[in-house]
Motif scaffolding. Sequence first.
Motif, short mmCIF file in Angstrom:
data_model
loop_
_atom_site.label_atom_id
_atom_site.label_comp_id
_atom_site.label_asym_id
_atom_site.label_seq_id
_atom_site.Cartn_x
_atom_site.Cartn_y
_atom_site.Cartn_z
N PRO A 127 0.83 -1.21 0.00
CA PRO A 127 0.00 0.00 0.00
C PRO A 127 0.86 1.26 0.00
O PRO A 127 1.86 1.34 0.73
N VAL A 128 0.46 2.22 -0.81
CA VAL A 128 1.18 3.48 -0.90
C VAL A 128 1.25 4.16 0.47
O VAL A 128 2.26 4.74 0.84
N SER A 129 0.16 4.08 1.24
CA SER A 129 0.15 4.73 2.56
C SER A 129 1.19 4.13 3.50
O SER A 129 1.73 4.82 4.36
N ASP A 130 1.48 2.84 3.35
CA ASP A 130 2.52 2.22 4.17
C ASP A 130 3.90 2.73 3.77
O ASP A 130 4.72 3.09 4.62
N LEU A 131 4.13 2.77 2.46
CA LEU A 131 5.45 3.20 1.97
C LEU A 131 5.69 4.67 2.35
O LEU A 131 6.79 5.06 2.71
N GLN A 132 4.61 5.43 2.25
CA GLN A 132 4.68 6.86 2.54
C GLN A 132 5.29 7.16 3.91
O GLN A 132 6.01 8.15 4.08
N GLU A 133 4.99 6.31 4.88
CA GLU A 133 5.47 6.53 6.25
C GLU A 133 7.00 6.44 6.34
O GLU A 133 7.59 6.88 7.31
N MET A 134 7.60 5.86 5.31
CA MET A 134 9.05 5.68 5.35
C MET A 134 9.77 6.83 4.64
O MET A 134 10.97 6.80 4.47
N VAL A 135 8.99 7.83 4.19
CA VAL A 135 9.55 8.92 3.39
C VAL A 135 9.50 10.23 4.19
O VAL A 135 8.42 10.60 4.67
#
Lengths: 322, 322
Positions: A127-135
Amino acid sequence: MRPKIDVSEIETGVVGLGMMGTSIAVALCIAGHPVKAVAPIAHELENARKSIARQLQHADASGLLQQPISFYMNRIRLSEDYFVFQNCRLVLECVIEDKAAKARVYRKIAAATGTDTVISSNTSAIPVSDLQEMVPEPGRFLGIHWAEPAYMTRFMEITKGIRTEDRYADWVYQLAHQWGKEPTFLQKDIRGFVTNRLMYAVYREIFHLVAKGETTIADADKAFRYDAGSWMTYMGIFERMEQQGLSDFSKIFQRIFPKLDNSTEVPQLMQEMVKTKVKGVQQARGLYTYTREEAAAWEKSFAEFNKEIYQLADQYQKIKNE
Amino acid sequence: MRPKIDVSEIETGVVGLGMMGTSIAVALCIAGHPVKAVAPIAHELENARKSIARQLQHADASGLLQQPISFYMNRIRLSEDYFVFQNCRLVLECVIEDKAAKARVYRKIAAATGTDTVISSNTSAIPVSDLQEMVPEPGRFLGIHWAEPAYMTRFMEITKGIRTEDRYADWVYQLAHQWGKEPTFLQKDIRGFVTNRLMYAVYREIFHLVAKGETTIADADKAFRYDAGSWMTYMGIFERMEQQGLSDFSKIFQRIFPKLDNSTEVPQLMQEMVKTKVKGVQQARGLYTYTREEAAAWEKSFAEFNKEIYQLADQYQKIKNE
């Protein structure tokens, strides 16, 4: 009218130079962007150069290039160093589907670029929202989902995560039209995205039918290719139902939906393939048997086919829009 | 080498002259058979004549005809009387998906023909073994599943019921090659058959995604068409997985299979469409809005597309078989 953006001034970056990453680099370059391409795995660089050259030749043979191949080669800078991204306004991540690996890549991109550089992933599984948290500055992160070959397909899904800011997503949507795409906006951040979800529904059912002995791998392939493959370039699923006449479908749904497979497990056949480390046509070992020469010929003829189907889809897109 | 059958001496019959039935009559006629075509609904006859003429023009424009259109028109005899089937060795039923209606048709075919005339159904919803029970001499009954337009697609599924005798199925399989098909034999008599089962898995998931607001009808169509539509004419599902690299799929299956829809009910949206008696593009009323003129232009351009995709598929079939 959508105002045109001058893309020749907009530097773009790609991380991960496998099949998809090199294809995206070529697409961005043909569209007019200067491209910086980083291979996080050192030995990828030499292959990447060859792969990019081959794809540019393909694009040239297909009439997509305005300039000689060397012009584009010179506008794609290959490196192992993330520092080449320093002036990029958009960086696309195309590495393996592994959160930890992606997190490392995002940290390095963020360290090399400004805080408003858009960072995106081509993931089709996380999920994009999961990856987003790492940015860092997660508002500028989104999913940009490409189809292969990236320089010769119109498909593009743009996915916002929970925290993605509209101004970044709208800018990418606008750019995508200049890349020759027919982009769609995903309303929500779902796993697998729309077309993959639909294909996974097909994969689940086809493994089920083969496992039950209802068909063979070769027959299922032949049948689906000659059936769905005869209209799918022309229309979508709902358009197809309209063309067939909607009224019959309801009765058939009632009868067939309860019979469809609902497995949540990886099919047995697939588990066996993974165990025996079978990779597919790129290693000339897979569900089908072929020699390396046959595999190479197959890839070559598919590249030709890409060109033809792209032109055909383009031609009918114009007719439908008239 | 498969011995050639002289089809010009083999009379064939078609019952039910809607879109599919007329298309099958044209396919059989072009392949060389004399064709008897019966409309069980009287008012279908006039439309059927026009539809056959239009399809023969399409076939002619696509370079499929050896003789003038009038030659073929003269070899398709339209009637309301089942007695025209008296010398037919194969009769294909293409009426609505209703057991009682089909039973009436089979009784009339059987009454008009010899006991070894092969009777078949184009059904995609009712098990062949069930239909077989309604046919005198059930050993000569089987499913022959066509794709549209029947004269310009290579797809064909041949399905045996529990009581179908091999000699009849083998004979049809052999004939199918002379009709220009790439026939597949179904191992078992399942509902919906292989390609339909796969498509119903797609329909189930796509209605689910739209209902949940994950995508819109137009976006889902656009995305699937430009994604799957860019390769499906070239290869089947398993071939695609090989081309993409098998090893990634297993992980994605594990994550996504549990998320796929498992409904057994007709989707709400479809139920509403049925209530409002919306039919689709043929009546210029459906999920999309269009004028009658637009609907007609769409059908016309799809007929053109059929020709092009048929030629493209043919060309790459030859390359792959080399």
